[in-house]
Design a protein around this motif. Structure first.
Motif, PDB file in Angstrom:
ATOM      1  N   ILE A 188       0.835  -1.202   0.000  1.00 61.41           N
ATOM      2  CA  ILE A 188       0.000   0.000   0.000  1.00 61.41           C
ATOM      3  C   ILE A 188       0.871   1.254   0.000  1.00 61.41           C
ATOM      4  N   ILE A 189       1.937   1.238   0.772  1.00 64.15           N
ATOM      5  CA  ILE A 189       2.848   2.387   0.798  1.00 64.15           C
ATOM      6  C   ILE A 189       3.479   2.602  -0.574  1.00 64.15           C
ATOM      7  N   ASP A 190       3.930   1.521  -1.219  1.00 68.55           N
ATOM      8  CA  ASP A 190       4.507   1.665  -2.562  1.00 68.55           C
ATOM      9  C   ASP A 190       3.471   2.104  -3.584  1.00 68.55           C
ATOM     10  N   LEU A 191       2.231   1.672  -3.409  1.00 63.66           N
ATOM     11  CA  LEU A 191       1.173   2.072  -4.324  1.00 63.66           C
ATOM     12  C   LEU A 191       0.871   3.561  -4.195  1.00 63.66           C
ATOM     13  N   VAL A 192       0.875   4.065  -2.969  1.00 68.56           N
ATOM     14  CA  VAL A 192       0.629   5.493  -2.743  1.00 68.56           C
ATOM     15  C   VAL A 192       1.793   6.332  -3.281  1.00 68.56           C
ATOM     16  N   LYS A 193       3.017   5.865  -3.072  1.00 66.30           N
ATOM     17  CA  LYS A 193       4.188   6.598  -3.569  1.00 66.30           C
ATOM     18  C   LYS A 193       4.406   6.431  -5.070  1.00 66.30           C
ATOM     19  N   LYS A 194       3.632   5.549  -5.697  1.00 65.79           N
ATOM     20  CA  LYS A 194       3.747   5.242  -7.130  1.00 65.79           C
ATOM     21  C   LYS A 194       5.118   4.677  -7.477  1.00 65.79           C
ATOM     22  N   ASN A 195       5.597   3.762  -6.643  1.00 66.27           N
ATOM     23  CA  ASN A 195       6.866   3.081  -6.889  1.00 66.27           C
ATOM     24  C   ASN A 195       6.662   1.717  -7.542  1.00 66.27           C
ATOM     25  N   ILE A 196       5.545   1.516  -8.200  1.00 65.70           N
ATOM     26  CA  ILE A 196       5.219   0.235  -8.786  1.00 65.70           C
ATOM     27  C   ILE A 196       5.724   0.197 -10.225  1.00 65.70           C
ATOM     28  N   VAL A 197       6.525  -0.827 -10.536  1.00 61.08           N
ATOM     29  CA  VAL A 197       7.044  -0.974 -11.882  1.00 61.08           C
ATOM     30  C   VAL A 197       6.127  -1.862 -12.715  1.00 61.08           C
ATOM     31  N   ASP A 198       5.683  -2.967 -12.124  1.00 60.86           N
ATOM     32  CA  ASP A 198       4.864  -3.935 -12.847  1.00 60.86           C
ATOM     33  C   ASP A 198       3.584  -4.195 -12.052  1.00 60.86           C
ATOM     34  N   ARG A 199       2.452  -3.808 -12.602  1.00 52.31           N
ATOM     35  CA  ARG A 199       1.159  -3.966 -11.914  1.00 52.31           C
ATOM     36  C   ARG A 199       0.783  -5.432 -11.722  1.00 52.31           C
ATOM     37  N   SER A 200       1.147  -6.286 -12.661  1.00 55.01           N
ATOM     38  CA  SER A 200       0.761  -7.691 -12.549  1.00 55.01           C
ATOM     39  C   SER A 200       1.435  -8.361 -11.357  1.00 55.01           C
ATOM     40  N   ILE A 201       2.673  -8.015 -11.088  1.00 51.43           N
ATOM     41  CA  ILE A 201       3.365  -8.564  -9.923  1.00 51.43           C
ATOM     42  C   ILE A 201       2.715  -8.050  -8.648  1.00 51.43           C
ATOM     43  N   LEU A 202       2.335  -6.789  -8.636  1.00 47.94           N
ATOM     44  CA  LEU A 202       1.649  -6.223  -7.477  1.00 47.94           C
ATOM     45  C   LEU A 202       0.320  -6.933  -7.235  1.00 47.94           C
ATOM     46  N   ASN A 203      -0.449  -7.155  -8.291  1.00 50.16           N
ATOM     47  CA  ASN A 203      -1.737  -7.831  -8.142  1.00 50.16           C
ATOM     48  C   ASN A 203      -1.563  -9.266  -7.661  1.00 50.16           C
ATOM     49  N   LEU A 204      -0.587  -9.980  -8.191  1.00 52.02           N
ATOM     50  CA  LEU A 204      -0.338 -11.354  -7.765  1.00 52.02           C
ATOM     51  C   LEU A 204       0.109 -11.401  -6.310  1.00 52.02           C
ATOM     52  N   THR A 205       0.980 -10.491  -5.927  1.00 52.87           N
ATOM     53  CA  THR A 205       1.438 -10.440  -4.539  1.00 52.87           C
ATOM     54  C   THR A 205       0.288 -10.110  -3.603  1.00 52.87           C
ATOM     55  N   PHE A 206      -0.554  -9.176  -3.997  1.00 50.04           N
ATOM     56  CA  PHE A 206      -1.704  -8.826  -3.171  1.00 50.04           C
ATOM     57  C   PHE A 206      -2.660 -10.006  -3.038  1.00 50.04           C
ATOM     58  N   PHE A 207      -2.912 -10.720  -4.128  1.00 47.24           N
ATOM     59  CA  PHE A 207      -3.793 -11.880  -4.096  1.00 47.24           C
ATOM     60  C   PHE A 207      -3.243 -12.971  -3.185  1.00 47.24           C
ATOM     61  N   ILE A 208      -1.972 -13.278  -3.302  1.00 42.61           N
ATOM     62  CA  ILE A 208      -1.355 -14.308  -2.461  1.00 42.61           C
ATOM     63  C   ILE A 208      -1.371 -13.879  -0.998  1.00 42.61           C
ATOM     64  N   SER A 209      -1.083 -12.618  -0.715  1.00 47.09           N
ATOM     65  CA  SER A 209      -1.095 -12.126   0.663  1.00 47.09           C
ATOM     66  C   SER A 209      -2.502 -12.177   1.254  1.00 47.09           C
ATOM     67  N   PHE A 210      -3.497 -11.823   0.449  1.00 49.91           N
ATOM     68  CA  PHE A 210      -4.879 -11.838   0.920  1.00 49.91           C
ATOM     69  C   PHE A 210      -5.339 -13.270   1.213  1.00 49.91           C
ATOM     70  N   ILE A 211      -5.022 -14.205   0.342  1.00 50.28           N
ATOM     71  CA  ILE A 211      -5.369 -15.607   0.567  1.00 50.28           C
ATOM     72  C   ILE A 211      -4.647 -16.141   1.805  1.00 50.28           C
ATOM     73  N   SER A 212      -3.399 -15.774   1.991  1.00 48.06           N
ATOM     74  CA  SER A 212      -2.656 -16.200   3.188  1.00 48.06           C
ATOM     75  C   SER A 212      -3.303 -15.663   4.454  1.00 48.06           C
ATOM     76  N   LEU A 213      -3.722 -14.413   4.406  1.00 45.79           N
ATOM     77  CA  LEU A 213      -4.383 -13.805   5.560  1.00 45.79           C
ATOM     78  C   LEU A 213      -5.702 -14.506   5.859  1.00 45.79           C
ATOM     79  N   LEU A 214      -6.474 -14.830   4.824  1.00 47.23           N
ATOM     80  CA  LEU A 214      -7.730 -15.550   5.029  1.00 47.23           C
ATOM     81  C   LEU A 214      -7.498 -16.958   5.577  1.00 47.23           C
ATOM     82  N   LEU A 215      -6.492 -17.648   5.074  1.00 45.43           N
ATOM     83  CA  LEU A 215      -6.184 -18.981   5.589  1.00 45.43           C
ATOM     84  C   LEU A 215      -5.729 -18.933   7.045  1.00 45.43           C
TER      85      LEU A 215
END
Length: 96
Positions: free
Chosen positions: A60-87
């Motif tokens: 979230i901090i990198d997203l606000v600062k716009k330090n994202i190079v590849d959106r697909s990696i960000l989305n995949l990381t967010f999805f994996i982190s969210f699933i891990s949190l739910l599990l």
């Protein structure tokens, strides 16, 4: 270290936490008694909990600062982190 390598490191950490949680749940649900995994679980529980919380905040901090190079990696990381949190929430609430 460039921004793309940092995103890959974040993705790798999220994936390792996900594999740890899934393995732990698999062994618990199937009642497999593995001494070596219990020893590793005692060692990696606190770091995995810290990473479960820190990775989405870091994203979230990198997203606000716009330090994202590849959106697909960000989305995949967010999805994996969210699933891990739910599990982890499932394990904490229903398996205790």
């Amino acid at each position: 270290m460039n921004k793309l390598k940092i995103e890959y490191i974040r993705l790798a950490l999220a994936f390792l936490v996900f594999v740890y949680i899934v393995t732990h749940l698999f062994l618990y649900i199937n009642r497999i008694d593995s001494q070596w995994f219990k020893a590793l679980a005692e060692l990696f529980t606190i770091p995995s909990l810290v990473l479960i919380i820190a990775i989405p905040i870091w994203m979230i901090i990198d997203l606000v600062k716009k330090n994202i190079v590849d959106r697909s990696i960000l989305n995949l990381t967010f999805f994996i982190s969210f699933i891990s949190l739910l599990l982890f929430g499932f394990a904490f609430i229903y398996l205790n």
